[in-house]
Design a protein around this motif. Structure first.
Motif, PDB file in Angstrom:
ATOM      1  N   LEU A   7       0.833  -1.209  -0.050  1.00  0.00           N
ATOM      2  CA  LEU A   7      -0.238   0.101  -0.075  1.00  0.00           C
ATOM      3  C   LEU A   7       0.835   1.117   0.016  1.00  0.00           C
ATOM      4  O   LEU A   7       1.581   1.517   1.066  1.00  0.00           O
ATOM      5  CB  LEU A   7      -0.727   0.019   1.216  1.00  0.00           C
ATOM      6  CG  LEU A   7      -1.891   1.053   1.503  1.00  0.00           C
ATOM      7  CD1 LEU A   7      -3.045   1.046   0.030  1.00  0.00           C
ATOM      8  CD2 LEU A   7      -2.594   1.063   2.696  1.00  0.00           C
ATOM      9  N   LEU A   8       0.851   2.070  -1.156  1.00  0.00           N
ATOM     10  CA  LEU A   8       1.934   3.082  -1.337  1.00  0.00           C
ATOM     11  C   LEU A   8       1.196   4.491  -1.029  1.00  0.00           C
ATOM     12  O   LEU A   8       0.324   4.570  -1.880  1.00  0.00           O
ATOM     13  CB  LEU A   8       2.340   3.130  -2.617  1.00  0.00           C
ATOM     14  CG  LEU A   8       3.173   1.756  -3.021  1.00  0.00           C
ATOM     15  CD1 LEU A   8       3.731   1.877  -4.571  1.00  0.00           C
ATOM     16  CD2 LEU A   8       4.280   1.655  -2.011  1.00  0.00           C
ATOM     17  N   LEU A   9       1.522   5.246  -0.021  1.00  0.00           N
ATOM     18  CA  LEU A   9       0.892   6.297   0.127  1.00  0.00           C
ATOM     19  C   LEU A   9       1.618   7.467  -0.261  1.00  0.00           C
ATOM     20  O   LEU A   9       2.799   7.925   0.155  1.00  0.00           O
ATOM     21  CB  LEU A   9       0.517   6.543   1.656  1.00  0.00           C
ATOM     22  CG  LEU A   9      -0.220   5.361   2.302  1.00  0.00           C
ATOM     23  CD1 LEU A   9       0.383   4.680   3.729  1.00  0.00           C
ATOM     24  CD2 LEU A   9      -1.643   5.945   2.856  1.00  0.00           C
ATOM     25  N   VAL A  10       0.909   8.394  -1.085  1.00  0.00           N
ATOM     26  CA  VAL A  10       1.697   9.590  -1.369  1.00  0.00           C
ATOM     27  C   VAL A  10       0.911  10.650  -1.776  1.00  0.00           C
ATOM     28  O   VAL A  10      -0.136  10.761  -2.242  1.00  0.00           O
ATOM     29  CB  VAL A  10       2.460   9.284  -2.984  1.00  0.00           C
ATOM     30  CG1 VAL A  10       3.079  10.661  -3.286  1.00  0.00           C
ATOM     31  CG2 VAL A  10       3.280   8.333  -2.906  1.00  0.00           C
ATOM     32  N   PRO A  42      -7.847  -5.293   4.239  1.00  0.00           N
ATOM     33  CA  PRO A  42      -7.073  -4.249   4.731  1.00  0.00           C
ATOM     34  C   PRO A  42      -6.683  -3.119   4.059  1.00  0.00           C
ATOM     35  O   PRO A  42      -6.431  -2.019   4.639  1.00  0.00           O
ATOM     36  CB  PRO A  42      -5.932  -5.016   5.233  1.00  0.00           C
ATOM     37  CG  PRO A  42      -6.340  -6.744   5.514  1.00  0.00           C
ATOM     38  CD  PRO A  42      -7.396  -6.825   4.155  1.00  0.00           C
ATOM     39  N   ALA A  43      -6.167  -3.370   2.763  1.00  0.00           N
ATOM     40  CA  ALA A  43      -5.965  -2.119   2.005  1.00  0.00           C
ATOM     41  C   ALA A  43      -7.215  -1.207   1.639  1.00  0.00           C
ATOM     42  O   ALA A  43      -7.066  -0.084   1.720  1.00  0.00           O
ATOM     43  CB  ALA A  43      -5.279  -2.530   0.563  1.00  0.00           C
ATOM     44  N   ILE A  44      -8.278  -1.593   1.502  1.00  0.00           N
ATOM     45  CA  ILE A  44      -9.515  -1.046   1.461  1.00  0.00           C
ATOM     46  C   ILE A  44      -9.904  -0.311   2.682  1.00  0.00           C
ATOM     47  O   ILE A  44     -10.051   0.756   2.846  1.00  0.00           O
ATOM     48  CB  ILE A  44     -10.861  -2.221   1.127  1.00  0.00           C
ATOM     49  CG1 ILE A  44     -10.740  -2.430  -0.292  1.00  0.00           C
ATOM     50  CG2 ILE A  44     -12.199  -1.090   1.337  1.00  0.00           C
ATOM     51  CD1 ILE A  44     -11.925  -3.658  -0.452  1.00  0.00           C
ATOM     52  N   ASN A  45      -9.436  -0.855   3.963  1.00  0.00           N
ATOM     53  CA  ASN A  45      -9.876  -0.242   5.307  1.00  0.00           C
ATOM     54  C   ASN A  45      -8.751   0.767   5.373  1.00  0.00           C
ATOM     55  O   ASN A  45      -9.200   1.790   6.044  1.00  0.00           O
ATOM     56  CB  ASN A  45      -9.648  -1.315   6.243  1.00  0.00           C
ATOM     57  CG  ASN A  45     -10.732  -2.441   6.284  1.00  0.00           C
ATOM     58  OD1 ASN A  45     -11.866  -2.297   5.755  1.00  0.00           O
ATOM     59  ND2 ASN A  45     -10.362  -3.538   6.806  1.00  0.00           N
ATOM     60  N   ALA A  51      -8.911   6.847  -3.561  1.00  0.00           N
ATOM     61  CA  ALA A  51      -7.725   6.184  -3.829  1.00  0.00           C
ATOM     62  C   ALA A  51      -7.896   4.903  -4.997  1.00  0.00           C
ATOM     63  O   ALA A  51      -9.074   4.490  -5.178  1.00  0.00           O
ATOM     64  CB  ALA A  51      -7.231   5.328  -2.703  1.00  0.00           C
ATOM     65  N   THR A  52      -6.895   4.341  -5.462  1.00  0.00           N
ATOM     66  CA  THR A  52      -7.055   3.396  -6.357  1.00  0.00           C
ATOM     67  C   THR A  52      -6.273   2.299  -5.832  1.00  0.00           C
ATOM     68  O   THR A  52      -4.889   2.479  -5.525  1.00  0.00           O
ATOM     69  CB  THR A  52      -6.235   3.646  -7.813  1.00  0.00           C
ATOM     70  OG1 THR A  52      -7.044   4.667  -8.495  1.00  0.00           O
ATOM     71  CG2 THR A  52      -5.892   2.548  -8.674  1.00  0.00           C
ATOM     72  N   ILE A  53      -6.721   0.936  -5.656  1.00  0.00           N
ATOM     73  CA  ILE A  53      -6.155  -0.130  -5.168  1.00  0.00           C
ATOM     74  C   ILE A  53      -5.807  -1.166  -6.213  1.00  0.00           C
ATOM     75  O   ILE A  53      -6.829  -1.485  -6.804  1.00  0.00           O
ATOM     76  CB  ILE A  53      -6.932  -0.952  -4.216  1.00  0.00           C
ATOM     77  CG1 ILE A  53      -7.093   0.195  -2.741  1.00  0.00           C
ATOM     78  CG2 ILE A  53      -6.350  -2.194  -3.644  1.00  0.00           C
ATOM     79  CD1 ILE A  53      -7.850  -0.457  -1.670  1.00  0.00           C
ATOM     80  N   THR A  54      -4.675  -1.187  -6.702  1.00  0.00           N
ATOM     81  CA  THR A  54      -4.110  -2.233  -7.564  1.00  0.00           C
ATOM     82  C   THR A  54      -3.773  -3.449  -7.168  1.00  0.00           C
ATOM     83  O   THR A  54      -2.994  -3.612  -6.364  1.00  0.00           O
ATOM     84  CB  THR A  54      -2.903  -1.559  -8.529  1.00  0.00           C
ATOM     85  OG1 THR A  54      -3.108  -0.193  -8.814  1.00  0.00           O
ATOM     86  CG2 THR A  54      -2.690  -2.370  -9.709  1.00  0.00           C
ATOM     87  N   LEU A  72     -11.059  -0.367  -7.408  1.00  0.00           N
ATOM     88  CA  LEU A  72     -10.253  -1.699  -7.537  1.00  0.00           C
ATOM     89  C   LEU A  72      -9.869  -2.011  -8.719  1.00  0.00           C
ATOM     90  O   LEU A  72     -10.783  -2.415  -9.554  1.00  0.00           O
ATOM     91  CB  LEU A  72     -11.359  -2.789  -6.617  1.00  0.00           C
ATOM     92  CG  LEU A  72     -11.733  -2.488  -5.427  1.00  0.00           C
ATOM     93  CD1 LEU A  72     -12.468  -3.380  -4.824  1.00  0.00           C
ATOM     94  CD2 LEU A  72     -10.444  -2.039  -4.174  1.00  0.00           C
ATOM     95  N   GLU A  73      -8.512  -2.318  -9.000  1.00  0.00           N
ATOM     96  CA  GLU A  73      -8.272  -2.539 -10.424  1.00  0.00           C
ATOM     97  C   GLU A  73      -7.243  -3.999 -10.070  1.00  0.00           C
ATOM     98  O   GLU A  73      -6.235  -3.705  -9.539  1.00  0.00           O
ATOM     99  CB  GLU A  73      -7.383  -1.471 -11.088  1.00  0.00           C
ATOM    100  CG  GLU A  73      -6.878  -1.714 -12.288  1.00  0.00           C
ATOM    101  CD  GLU A  73      -6.300  -0.387 -13.119  1.00  0.00           C
ATOM    102  OE1 GLU A  73      -5.929  -0.945 -14.233  1.00  0.00           O
ATOM    103  OE2 GLU A  73      -6.257   0.634 -12.504  1.00  0.00           O
TER     104      GLU A  73
END
Length: 433
Positions: A7-10, A42-45, A51-54, A72-73
């Motif tokens: 999970l990359l946060l920028v 957990p990434a969704i939470n 955001a985009t979760i790949t 969600l991709e």
């Protein structure tokens, strides 16, 4: 084998990568270090709204809840999500009070789901509910939580959903949606099973492929749905709209769809008790018991227009001793009640059915109310190579001038189709339109 999940946060934007290894993935988001995840929820939470979760390659056994605006991709067929719990047959309703096994439950506006494969049969679970040769664990594929509110702007694109009991993709919360380029297979748990469905909403279902569904693509109480360029095979019904406009909105449009190889006694396209005049245009229906149909109406003068459709009854399977029907217009509301029905047929090709056009109305019996009036206007159609060309049964009004009946001599002559009952066919076309 499941890979790593980062999970990359920028700057408040989230990108999560599952199952990515080595040089196979070059991250477009720059980050000094990430937070590893091995599952999706957990990434969704942890994700920020928007955001985009790949999701990388792998198989993930989870029942996901998306409760914020997210994308969600995945990596198409290489990213598989299957249910972690099995409860395909439950009650009440589609969500069973929260007990249903949904692969993805949507509880937010502006959710996009793309490039994923959702598999409703988890080999590690046993439900004992077998459909299409699969042991079905998922009750629903993707469904909005109508028990929690109305959710808008749900987009499902390039997603494959297979082996689901009740609903493949279901916009159930009266919101807006866009379902496009999806593939849905084996949604035939029971009579109420539907591959792609809308309830009291508006949106588009376009360029999808549905195979082996009890009910392929439909909407109920819609406020404006466009069904465009979908391909449907081996299903109980192709496309239908029910009660369109009773909650307001605009008329539905069913255009450019291809429906073939219907199940026994299956329907191609039908309009049920409309409040607005739906348009059914440029569709192709082959191998269905009934190609086009209108069942009753709710508002005087409102009824579907069928134009430039091609219906071919060849190879249709039916238990009806009278065979198949190219177009069927009736006051009967599929056994619920009856109502006046108005339909217009223009520029259609109706061939190789037992009856090209059948118009019926329920006749009153002593002590009962009238059965409703059926009124059809048909012109510019090609009605030929049928057992009977057109049949207007007792009490109906069928204005069928200026159609082609298969030869220039006109109905009931030579090799032309017949026109019987209340059908007014004079004058007729002497050349095929």
């Amino acid at each position: 084998m499941r890979g790593t999940f980062r999970l990359l946060l920028v700057g408040g934007v989230v990108a999560a990568f599952l199952g990515v290894t080595g040089s196979a993935w070059a991250a477009k988001t720059v980050c000094s270090k990430g937070c590893p995840y091995t599952s999706i929820q957990p990434a969704i939470n942890a994700a920020s709204p928007g955001a985009t979760i790949t999701i990388g390659s792998g198989t993930y056994a989870e029942n996901l809840v998306v409760d914020k605006p997210l994308t969600l991709e995945g990596y198409g067929m290489h990213t598989v999500v299957e249910p972690a719990i099995s409860n395909p047959v439950c009650a009440p309703g589609s969500l069973c009070g929260g007990a249903a096994s949904n692969i993805v439950l949507v509880e937010a506006d502006n959710v996009t789901i793309t490039k994923l494969s959702l598999e409703g049969d988890n080999p590690g679970l046993v439900s004992g509910v077998v459909r299409g040769g699969k042991d079905i664990d998922a009750r629903n594929g993707i469904i909005t939580n109508h028990e929690a509110g109305t959710f808008n702007n749900l987009t499902v694109s390039k997603v494959k959903i297979a082996d689901v009991y009740l609903r493949g993709i279901y916009a159930s919360s009266t919101g807006t949606f866009d379902f496009n380029h999806d593939t849905i297979e084996n949604v035939q748990g029971e009579e109420a099973s539907i591959a792609m469905f809308d309830w009291v909403g508006s949106g588009t279902m376009s360029d999808n492929k549905v195979t082996s569904a009890n009910d392929a693509i439909s909407a109920n109480h819609s406020t404006g749905v466009q069904f465009l360029n979908n391909v449907i095979k081996k299903s109980g019904s192709g496309v239908h709209t029910d009660n369109n406009g009773d909650s307001g909105g605009v008329a539905d449009l069913i255009k450019g769809n291809k429906i073939s190889e219907c199940n026994s006694n299956g329907y191609g396209i039908f309009v049920f008790v409309p409040y607005l005049s739906a348009k059914v245009e440029e569709n192709k229906v082959r191998g269905c018991y009934i190609g086009l149909a209108a069942f009753g109406g709710a508002v005087a003068g409102q009824g579907p227009t069928f134009s430039a459709n091609k219906v071919n009854g060849t190879s249709a399977v039916t238990t009806d001793p009278n065979g198949t029907y190219g177009a069927y217009v009736t006051t009967d509301q599929l056994g619920f009640a009856f109502g006046d029905v108005t339909a217009t047929l223009t520029g259609n090709s109706l061939t190789h059915s037992g009856t090209g056009v059948l118009v019926t109305q329920t006749e009153p019996t002593p002590g009962q109310e009238a059965g409703g009036q059926a009124t059809v206007t048909a012109s510019g159609n090609s009605i030929h190579a049928n057992g009977t060309g057109a049949d207007g049964q007792t009490g109906t009004t069928v204005e069928a001038q200026n159609n082609w009946w298969g030869c220039k001599q006109g109905p009931n002559m030579g090799h032309c189709d017949t026109a019987v009952g209340t059908v007014d066919y004079t004058p007729w076309l002497t050349e095929k339109p």
